[in-house]
Design a protein around this motif. Structure first.
Motif, PDB file in Angstrom:
ATOM      1  N   GLU A  79       0.837  -1.196   0.000  1.00  0.00           N
ATOM      2  CA  GLU A  79       0.000   0.000   0.000  1.00  0.00           C
ATOM      3  C   GLU A  79       0.873   1.247   0.000  1.00  0.00           C
ATOM      4  N   ILE A  80       0.425   2.242  -0.726  1.00  0.00           N
ATOM      5  CA  ILE A  80       1.133   3.512  -0.779  1.00  0.00           C
ATOM      6  C   ILE A  80       0.527   4.406   0.299  1.00  0.00           C
ATOM      7  N   PRO A  81       1.332   4.874   1.247  1.00  0.00           N
ATOM      8  CA  PRO A  81       0.774   5.741   2.292  1.00  0.00           C
ATOM      9  C   PRO A  81       0.377   7.094   1.703  1.00  0.00           C
ATOM     10  N   LEU A  82      -0.866   7.479   1.925  1.00  0.00           N
ATOM     11  CA  LEU A  82      -1.360   8.736   1.377  1.00  0.00           C
ATOM     12  C   LEU A  82      -1.178   9.894   2.342  1.00  0.00           C
ATOM     13  N   ASN A  83      -1.110   9.614   3.605  1.00  0.00           N
ATOM     14  CA  ASN A  83      -0.959  10.660   4.604  1.00  0.00           C
ATOM     15  C   ASN A  83       0.513  10.827   4.923  1.00  0.00           C
ATOM     16  N   SER A  84       1.206  11.620   4.124  1.00  0.00           N
ATOM     17  CA  SER A  84       2.644  11.789   4.318  1.00  0.00           C
ATOM     18  C   SER A  84       2.977  13.088   5.044  1.00  0.00           C
ATOM     19  N   ALA A  85       1.985  13.929   5.326  1.00  0.00           N
ATOM     20  CA  ALA A  85       2.230  15.188   6.044  1.00  0.00           C
ATOM     21  C   ALA A  85       2.471  14.877   7.521  1.00  0.00           C
ATOM     22  N   PRO A  86       3.395  15.604   8.138  1.00  0.00           N
ATOM     23  CA  PRO A  86       3.638  15.365   9.563  1.00  0.00           C
ATOM     24  C   PRO A  86       2.441  15.797  10.399  1.00  0.00           C
ATOM     25  N   LYS A  87       2.170  15.049  11.447  1.00  0.00           N
ATOM     26  CA  LYS A  87       1.058  15.352  12.330  1.00  0.00           C
ATOM     27  C   LYS A  87       1.462  16.474  13.289  1.00  0.00           C
ATOM     28  N   SER A  88       0.538  17.391  13.510  1.00  0.00           N
ATOM     29  CA  SER A  88       0.806  18.475  14.466  1.00  0.00           C
ATOM     30  C   SER A  88      -0.135  18.316  15.651  1.00  0.00           C
TER      31      SER A  88
END
Length: 90
Positions: A79-88
């Protein structure tokens, strides 16, 4: 014969590490075994003619290609991870 089978298994891992494409595994496997045929031909000064030599190499070629393609396809189908933005934590 066992050494050739173990070699096919380790070369399948090499296909996973270097090639990483399921479609190219058969091409590289046949190329490696073709160069081995040429090396044996040059070293022995005659073309390999024994049935056991050919059977071992056909089985090892099929084994190396099948296992290498299976391993490469497992990597390709992850699976390709779609949520690649860092969590704040705001």
């Amino acid at each position: 014969m066992m050494a050739f089978i173990l070699n096919a298994l380790t070369c399948a891992l090499g296909l996973l590490y270097f090639i990483r494409r399921g479609k190219q595994c058969l091409d590289f496997t046949v190329t490696v075994h073709f160069f081995h045929l040429l090396g044996c031909w040059i070293y022995n000064s005659r073309f390999p003619s024994t049935l056991t030599w050919w059977l071992v190499h056909i089985v090892c070629t099929a084994l190396m290609a099948a296992i290498g393609e299976y391993l490469c396809m497992r990597i390709e189908l992850r699976e390709i991870p779609l949520n690649s933005a860092p969590k704040s934590n705001v």
